[in-house]
Write a protein that holds these residues in place. Structure first.
Motif, PDB file in Angstrom:
ATOM      1  N   PRO A 168       0.832  -1.063  -0.175  1.00  0.00           N
ATOM      2  CA  PRO A 168      -0.007  -0.043   0.018  1.00  0.00           C
ATOM      3  C   PRO A 168       0.847   1.432   0.026  1.00  0.00           C
ATOM      4  O   PRO A 168       2.039   1.287   0.195  1.00  0.00           O
ATOM      5  N   ALA A 169       0.345   2.276  -0.404  1.00  0.00           N
ATOM      6  CA  ALA A 169       0.963   3.569  -0.461  1.00  0.00           C
ATOM      7  C   ALA A 169      -0.007   4.649   0.346  1.00  0.00           C
ATOM      8  O   ALA A 169      -0.993   4.741   0.275  1.00  0.00           O
ATOM      9  N   THR A 170       0.692   5.447   0.867  1.00  0.00           N
ATOM     10  CA  THR A 170      -0.156   6.299   1.927  1.00  0.00           C
ATOM     11  C   THR A 170       0.396   7.904   1.595  1.00  0.00           C
ATOM     12  O   THR A 170       1.590   8.255   1.932  1.00  0.00           O
ATOM     13  N   ILE A 171      -0.484   8.651   1.121  1.00  0.00           N
ATOM     14  CA  ILE A 171      -0.195  10.041   0.805  1.00  0.00           C
ATOM     15  C   ILE A 171      -0.356  10.811   2.209  1.00  0.00           C
ATOM     16  O   ILE A 171      -1.464  10.770   2.677  1.00  0.00           O
ATOM     17  N   VAL A 172       0.755  11.656   2.741  1.00  0.00           N
ATOM     18  CA  VAL A 172       0.573  12.433   3.972  1.00  0.00           C
ATOM     19  C   VAL A 172       0.343  13.803   3.556  1.00  0.00           C
ATOM     20  O   VAL A 172       0.088  14.485   4.657  1.00  0.00           O
ATOM     21  N   SER A 173       0.753  14.316   2.391  1.00  0.00           N
ATOM     22  CA  SER A 173       0.756  15.842   2.332  1.00  0.00           C
ATOM     23  C   SER A 173       0.750  15.944   0.719  1.00  0.00           C
ATOM     24  O   SER A 173       1.517  15.148  -0.060  1.00  0.00           O
ATOM     25  N   ALA A 174       0.693  17.415   0.134  1.00  0.00           N
ATOM     26  CA  ALA A 174       0.805  17.801  -0.996  1.00  0.00           C
ATOM     27  C   ALA A 174       1.527  19.072  -1.223  1.00  0.00           C
ATOM     28  O   ALA A 174       0.961  19.859  -0.323  1.00  0.00           O
ATOM     29  N   SER A 175       2.122  19.603  -2.043  1.00  0.00           N
ATOM     30  CA  SER A 175       2.682  20.927  -2.323  1.00  0.00           C
ATOM     31  C   SER A 175       2.983  21.053  -3.611  1.00  0.00           C
ATOM     32  O   SER A 175       2.992  20.285  -4.563  1.00  0.00           O
ATOM     33  N   SER A 176       3.124  22.581  -3.990  1.00  0.00           N
ATOM     34  CA  SER A 176       3.262  23.053  -5.436  1.00  0.00           C
ATOM     35  C   SER A 176       3.991  24.399  -5.329  1.00  0.00           C
ATOM     36  O   SER A 176       3.504  25.223  -4.521  1.00  0.00           O
ATOM     37  N   GLY A 229       0.345  28.551  -2.476  1.00  0.00           N
ATOM     38  CA  GLY A 229       0.750  28.861  -1.394  1.00  0.00           C
ATOM     39  C   GLY A 229       0.485  27.593  -0.467  1.00  0.00           C
ATOM     40  O   GLY A 229       1.096  27.382   0.502  1.00  0.00           O
ATOM     41  N   SER A 230      -0.597  26.824  -0.600  1.00  0.00           N
ATOM     42  CA  SER A 230      -1.010  25.758   0.260  1.00  0.00           C
ATOM     43  C   SER A 230      -1.627  24.881  -0.620  1.00  0.00           C
ATOM     44  O   SER A 230      -2.518  25.052  -1.600  1.00  0.00           O
ATOM     45  N   VAL A 231      -1.613  23.506  -0.623  1.00  0.00           N
ATOM     46  CA  VAL A 231      -2.172  22.392  -1.043  1.00  0.00           C
ATOM     47  C   VAL A 231      -2.678  21.442  -0.149  1.00  0.00           C
ATOM     48  O   VAL A 231      -1.744  20.938   0.637  1.00  0.00           O
ATOM     49  N   GLU A 232      -4.002  20.822  -0.196  1.00  0.00           N
ATOM     50  CA  GLU A 232      -4.669  20.138   0.820  1.00  0.00           C
ATOM     51  C   GLU A 232      -5.296  19.180  -0.037  1.00  0.00           C
ATOM     52  O   GLU A 232      -6.051  19.505  -0.861  1.00  0.00           O
ATOM     53  N   LEU A 233      -5.500  18.193   0.819  1.00  0.00           N
ATOM     54  CA  LEU A 233      -6.476  16.905   0.164  1.00  0.00           C
ATOM     55  C   LEU A 233      -7.635  16.915   1.001  1.00  0.00           C
ATOM     56  O   LEU A 233      -7.696  16.945   2.167  1.00  0.00           O
ATOM     57  N   HIS A 234      -8.616  17.007   0.129  1.00  0.00           N
ATOM     58  CA  HIS A 234     -10.237  17.370   0.929  1.00  0.00           C
ATOM     59  C   HIS A 234     -10.896  16.297   0.346  1.00  0.00           C
ATOM     60  O   HIS A 234     -10.592  15.678  -0.796  1.00  0.00           O
ATOM     61  N   ARG A 256     -14.221  18.208   4.042  1.00  0.00           N
ATOM     62  CA  ARG A 256     -13.314  18.053   5.187  1.00  0.00           C
ATOM     63  C   ARG A 256     -11.997  17.755   4.581  1.00  0.00           C
ATOM     64  O   ARG A 256     -11.773  17.058   3.623  1.00  0.00           O
ATOM     65  N   GLU A 257     -10.874  18.447   5.346  1.00  0.00           N
ATOM     66  CA  GLU A 257      -9.339  17.927   4.838  1.00  0.00           C
ATOM     67  C   GLU A 257      -9.187  16.340   5.465  1.00  0.00           C
ATOM     68  O   GLU A 257      -9.729  15.890   6.521  1.00  0.00           O
ATOM     69  N   VAL A 258      -8.616  15.788   4.399  1.00  0.00           N
ATOM     70  CA  VAL A 258      -8.128  14.336   4.726  1.00  0.00           C
ATOM     71  C   VAL A 258      -6.662  14.157   5.062  1.00  0.00           C
ATOM     72  O   VAL A 258      -5.798  14.677   4.464  1.00  0.00           O
ATOM     73  N   PRO A 259      -6.402  13.827   6.292  1.00  0.00           N
ATOM     74  CA  PRO A 259      -5.173  13.928   6.697  1.00  0.00           C
ATOM     75  C   PRO A 259      -4.067  12.951   6.180  1.00  0.00           C
ATOM     76  O   PRO A 259      -2.762  13.158   5.920  1.00  0.00           O
ATOM     77  N   GLU A 260      -4.693  11.728   5.728  1.00  0.00           N
ATOM     78  CA  GLU A 260      -3.775  10.765   4.902  1.00  0.00           C
ATOM     79  C   GLU A 260      -4.737  10.044   4.087  1.00  0.00           C
ATOM     80  O   GLU A 260      -6.017   9.782   4.237  1.00  0.00           O
ATOM     81  N   LEU A 286      -8.226  17.600  -4.637  1.00  0.00           N
ATOM     82  CA  LEU A 286      -7.055  18.559  -4.073  1.00  0.00           C
ATOM     83  C   LEU A 286      -7.752  19.999  -4.076  1.00  0.00           C
ATOM     84  O   LEU A 286      -8.229  20.415  -4.842  1.00  0.00           O
ATOM     85  N   MET A 287      -7.320  20.733  -2.853  1.00  0.00           N
ATOM     86  CA  MET A 287      -7.797  21.961  -2.596  1.00  0.00           C
ATOM     87  C   MET A 287      -6.368  23.059  -3.018  1.00  0.00           C
ATOM     88  O   MET A 287      -5.608  22.654  -2.254  1.00  0.00           O
ATOM     89  N   LEU A 288      -6.575  23.793  -4.009  1.00  0.00           N
ATOM     90  CA  LEU A 288      -5.124  24.388  -4.314  1.00  0.00           C
ATOM     91  C   LEU A 288      -5.506  25.959  -3.927  1.00  0.00           C
ATOM     92  O   LEU A 288      -6.272  26.682  -4.561  1.00  0.00           O
ATOM     93  N   MET A 289      -4.653  26.446  -2.762  1.00  0.00           N
ATOM     94  CA  MET A 289      -4.960  27.767  -2.390  1.00  0.00           C
ATOM     95  C   MET A 289      -3.820  28.654  -2.667  1.00  0.00           C
ATOM     96  O   MET A 289      -2.739  28.378  -2.611  1.00  0.00           O
ATOM     97  N   GLN A 290      -4.392  29.831  -2.626  1.00  0.00           N
ATOM     98  CA  GLN A 290      -3.446  31.124  -3.013  1.00  0.00           C
ATOM     99  C   GLN A 290      -2.432  30.912  -3.990  1.00  0.00           C
ATOM    100  O   GLN A 290      -1.146  30.818  -4.011  1.00  0.00           O
TER     101      GLN A 290
END
Length: 142
Positions: free
Chosen positions: A53-61, A65-70, A82-86, A104-108
């Motif tokens: 298995p693979a577990t994604i814990v964060s994202a960036s670009s 300014g901020s990338v979150e998994l939702h 809601r945000e998904v932590p993993e 993905l929520m791509l902010m700023q």
């Protein structure tokens, strides 16, 4: 004893291959919002053809300014996000990032994107490795 050693030697290449195997991002796209909104959403597919298995814990670009998994879900008739932590992806499984679900929520945004612009998004895996995905900016469907 000889059988144990033989079995151990057989397992070594498999475990090395499992570590070298990585999920792949496919069909990544970003929904452009009208009027220069400070948020955009990213979609696509992440395939894990690996035996582990693979577990994604964060994202960036570098483009945001901020990338979150939702995740969006309908709860008591109300669409909630809601945000998904993993995000765990099973062996030979896939995660679908799609409107109305996981995304993905791509902010700023750091620059104005035009349709066809390509954006790199880096996903950090729980084991410390990174997965690079390319996302294409698209106009919202009419």
């Amino acid at each position: 004893m000889k059988i144990r050693i033989a079995l151990l030697l057989l397992c070594l290449p498999l475990s090395a291959c499992a570590r070298d195997c990585a999920p792949k991002v496919k069909d990544g796209w970003i929904r452009l919002m009208p009027g220069g909104m400070p948020m955009q959403a990213g979609f696509g597919r992440i395939d894990n053809h690996c035996p582990m298995p693979a577990t994604i814990v964060s994202a960036s670009s570098p483009a945001y300014g901020s990338v979150e998994l939702h995740e969006s879900k309908l709860v008591d008739g109300i669409n909630r996000m809601r945000e998904v932590p993993e995000l765990r992806i099973a062996p030979d499984g896939a995660a679908l990032l799609q409107p109305g679900g996981l995304h993905l929520m791509l902010m700023q945004p750091k620059a104005t994107l035009k349709p066809g612009s390509r954006v790199a998004i880096v996903f950090k895996l729980k084991d410390g490795r990174e997965l690079l995905g390319e996302f294409e900016a698209r106009k919202p469907a009419p």
